[in-house]
Design a protein around this motif. Structure first.
Motif, PDB file in Angstrom:
ATOM      1  N   ASN A 125      23.070   4.033  -7.936  1.00 40.77           N
ATOM      2  CA  ASN A 125      23.863   3.329  -8.926  1.00 40.77           C
ATOM      3  C   ASN A 125      24.843   2.368  -8.257  1.00 40.77           C
ATOM      4  N   PHE A 126      25.407   2.774  -7.096  1.00 41.45           N
ATOM      5  CA  PHE A 126      26.314   1.893  -6.364  1.00 41.45           C
ATOM      6  C   PHE A 126      25.579   0.629  -5.915  1.00 41.45           C
ATOM      7  N   ALA A 127      24.356   0.808  -5.400  1.00 37.27           N
ATOM      8  CA  ALA A 127      23.570  -0.350  -4.970  1.00 37.27           C
ATOM      9  C   ALA A 127      23.257  -1.259  -6.150  1.00 37.27           C
ATOM     10  N   ASN A 128      22.881  -0.647  -7.286  1.00 38.18           N
ATOM     11  CA  ASN A 128      22.563  -1.450  -8.468  1.00 38.18           C
ATOM     12  C   ASN A 128      23.782  -2.211  -8.964  1.00 38.18           C
ATOM     13  N   ARG A 129      24.934  -1.522  -8.988  1.00 41.10           N
ATOM     14  CA  ARG A 129      26.152  -2.194  -9.451  1.00 41.10           C
ATOM     15  C   ARG A 129      26.558  -3.291  -8.486  1.00 41.10           C
ATOM     16  N   THR A 130      26.368  -3.062  -7.188  1.00 39.64           N
ATOM     17  CA  THR A 130      26.672  -4.094  -6.201  1.00 39.64           C
ATOM     18  C   THR A 130      25.783  -5.305  -6.404  1.00 39.64           C
ATOM     19  N   MET A 131      24.485  -5.067  -6.619  1.00 37.88           N
ATOM     20  CA  MET A 131      23.561  -6.171  -6.849  1.00 37.88           C
ATOM     21  C   MET A 131      23.960  -6.951  -8.097  1.00 37.88           C
ATOM     22  N   ARG A 132      24.350  -6.243  -9.136  1.00 32.99           N
ATOM     23  CA  ARG A 132      24.686  -6.917 -10.388  1.00 32.99           C
ATOM     24  C   ARG A 132      25.899  -7.835 -10.218  1.00 32.99           C
ATOM     25  N   TRP A 133      26.940  -7.295  -9.615  1.00 36.87           N
ATOM     26  CA  TRP A 133      28.169  -8.084  -9.489  1.00 36.87           C
ATOM     27  C   TRP A 133      28.045  -9.182  -8.434  1.00 36.87           C
ATOM     28  N   THR A 134      27.375  -8.892  -7.320  1.00 39.16           N
ATOM     29  CA  THR A 134      27.179  -9.969  -6.339  1.00 39.16           C
ATOM     30  C   THR A 134      26.262 -11.042  -6.912  1.00 39.16           C
ATOM     31  N   GLY A 135      25.308 -10.634  -7.761  1.00 38.91           N
ATOM     32  CA  GLY A 135      24.449 -11.613  -8.411  1.00 38.91           C
ATOM     33  C   GLY A 135      25.246 -12.543  -9.320  1.00 38.91           C
ATOM     34  N   ILE A 136      26.191 -11.981 -10.067  1.00 39.72           N
ATOM     35  CA  ILE A 136      27.037 -12.797 -10.941  1.00 39.72           C
ATOM     36  C   ILE A 136      27.886 -13.756 -10.107  1.00 39.72           C
ATOM     37  N   LEU A 187      26.944 -13.153  -1.207  1.00 41.31           N
ATOM     38  CA  LEU A 187      25.535 -13.511  -1.005  1.00 41.31           C
ATOM     39  C   LEU A 187      24.900 -12.610   0.055  1.00 41.31           C
ATOM     40  N   GLY A 188      25.640 -12.314   1.111  1.00 40.00           N
ATOM     41  CA  GLY A 188      25.115 -11.455   2.162  1.00 40.00           C
ATOM     42  C   GLY A 188      24.738 -10.071   1.639  1.00 40.00           C
ATOM     43  N   LEU A 189      25.612  -9.484   0.814  1.00 34.23           N
ATOM     44  CA  LEU A 189      25.310  -8.174   0.234  1.00 34.23           C
ATOM     45  C   LEU A 189      24.086  -8.263  -0.679  1.00 34.23           C
ATOM     46  N   HIS A 190      24.031  -9.333  -1.462  1.00 31.88           N
ATOM     47  CA  HIS A 190      22.905  -9.508  -2.384  1.00 31.88           C
ATOM     48  C   HIS A 190      21.600  -9.679  -1.618  1.00 31.88           C
ATOM     49  N   LEU A 191      21.631 -10.474  -0.569  1.00 31.31           N
ATOM     50  CA  LEU A 191      20.427 -10.683   0.244  1.00 31.31           C
ATOM     51  C   LEU A 191      19.991  -9.388   0.915  1.00 31.31           C
ATOM     52  N   TYR A 192      20.949  -8.627   1.413  1.00 28.86           N
ATOM     53  CA  TYR A 192      20.602  -7.385   2.102  1.00 28.86           C
ATOM     54  C   TYR A 192      19.894  -6.419   1.157  1.00 28.86           C
ATOM     55  N   HIS A 193      20.500  -6.156   0.000  1.00 35.22           N
ATOM     56  CA  HIS A 193      19.887  -5.225  -0.953  1.00 35.22           C
ATOM     57  C   HIS A 193      18.567  -5.770  -1.483  1.00 35.22           C
ATOM     58  N   GLY A 194      18.520  -7.099  -1.731  1.00 32.67           N
ATOM     59  CA  GLY A 194      17.294  -7.692  -2.250  1.00 32.67           C
ATOM     60  C   GLY A 194      16.164  -7.653  -1.240  1.00 32.67           C
ATOM     61  N   ARG A 213      12.149  -2.522   7.695  1.00 34.02           N
ATOM     62  CA  ARG A 213      12.662  -3.142   6.468  1.00 34.02           C
ATOM     63  C   ARG A 213      14.173  -3.299   6.547  1.00 34.02           C
ATOM     64  N   ARG A 214      14.825  -2.247   6.995  1.00 35.88           N
ATOM     65  CA  ARG A 214      16.289  -2.293   7.089  1.00 35.88           C
ATOM     66  C   ARG A 214      16.727  -3.292   8.152  1.00 35.88           C
ATOM     67  N   HIS A 215      16.019  -3.319   9.280  1.00 40.90           N
ATOM     68  CA  HIS A 215      16.358  -4.286  10.337  1.00 40.90           C
ATOM     69  C   HIS A 215      16.201  -5.720   9.828  1.00 40.90           C
ATOM     70  N   PHE A 216      15.085  -5.973   9.123  1.00 37.80           N
ATOM     71  CA  PHE A 216      14.853  -7.314   8.598  1.00 37.80           C
ATOM     72  C   PHE A 216      15.939  -7.702   7.606  1.00 37.80           C
ATOM     73  N   ALA A 217      16.243  -6.797   6.675  1.00 39.14           N
ATOM     74  CA  ALA A 217      17.251  -7.094   5.658  1.00 39.14           C
ATOM     75  C   ALA A 217      18.599  -7.388   6.299  1.00 39.14           C
ATOM     76  N   THR A 218      18.967  -6.591   7.310  1.00 43.07           N
ATOM     77  CA  THR A 218      20.251  -6.783   7.976  1.00 43.07           C
ATOM     78  C   THR A 218      20.295  -8.105   8.728  1.00 43.07           C
ATOM     79  N   ILE A 219      19.266  -8.353   9.534  1.00 49.62           N
ATOM     80  CA  ILE A 219      19.245  -9.572  10.358  1.00 49.62           C
ATOM     81  C   ILE A 219      19.206 -10.813   9.478  1.00 49.62           C
TER      82      ILE A 219
END
Length: 241
Positions: A125-136, A187-194, A213-219
């Protein structure tokens, strides 16, 4: 003709919606739509960041690059024709991304139980809420960025042919630079989770490769954000003037 067709006088295709419409109407279809449009925008933000690195090569290089973008496929297409076509594609994919995200959020909100005790749910839920607000935040920033450096609404001396001076003028304002910095952190948080979640959505999910996957998302997120943050910071500290 089937009995159903005889009664209705319509073919299955005429009586129903297209398969892509039906697929998008499902939760899985919306997740695929978010993943595919997300890939389009990930490619765009990376290429956009790399192109803007020409700021460090001076006015001539970045202005020449901007002019090249306006002249892509000319004279086969009108000047800026390909650029505007690409802008339309970005706008459409962004609209689909936002609609799918909102529809999934609304559907999950209707279906979820009132209470959760699982720690796994708290993390998800934290990840979803982060995605929602960073998306906005990112969505609002896109509008601000277009007004600032595409149409020049915030710069009375804006010159479409002088991208270098436009960037220096905008980033010389600490308030505008602050908006760019905060928005790019979101944007960085949104890109990482996405970037992390799209692999699972697209079915590219294997326990042997999940750590990559995690390495790619982070880098990916760090590279894009670091590049974008460097522009306002370089102007503020006088590296670019």
């Amino acid at each position: 003709m089937s009995a159903t067709q005889e009664r209705t006088g319509r073919s299955p295709r005429a009586g129903g919606s297209l398969w892509i419409t039906r697929f998008y109407g499902s939760a899985l279809g919306k997740k695929y739509a978010m993943a595919i449009t997300g890939i389009v925008w990930m490619a765009y933000v990376f290429v956009h960041m790399v192109g803007n690195l020409k700021l460090y090569q001076g006015p001539e290089e970045i202005n020449l690059y901007a002019d090249w973008l306006r002249q892509i496929a000319y004279p086969a297409l009108p000047a800026q024709g390909a650029l505007w076509a690409f802008r339309v594609i970005l706008l459409v994919t962004l609209a689909i991304h936002i609609h799918a995200a909102f529809a999934l959020w609304a559907d999950n909100r209707r279906k979820r139980p009132a209470k959760y005790d699982s720690r796994d749910y708290v993390a998800v839920n934290f990840a979803n809420r982060t995605m929602r607000w960073t998306g906005i935040i990112v969505g609002l920033f896109i509008l601000f960025h277009i007004a600032d450096l595409t149409f020049g609404a915030l710069n009375p001396e804006f010159d479409h042919a002088d991208v270098y001076s436009n960037m220096v003028a905008s980033f010389s304002n600490p308030v505008i630079s602050g908006i760019y910095i905060l928005a790019n952190l979101a944007l960085g948080l949104h890109l990482y989770h996405g970037a992390w979640s799209l692999f699972q959505t697209m079915g590219w999910n294997n326990p042997r490769f999940n750590h990559w996957r995690r390495h790619f998302a982070t880098i990916f997120a760090v590279v894009v954000v670091a590049g974008n943050l460097s522009f306002p910071i370089a102007v503020l500290v006088g590296i670019v003037a």
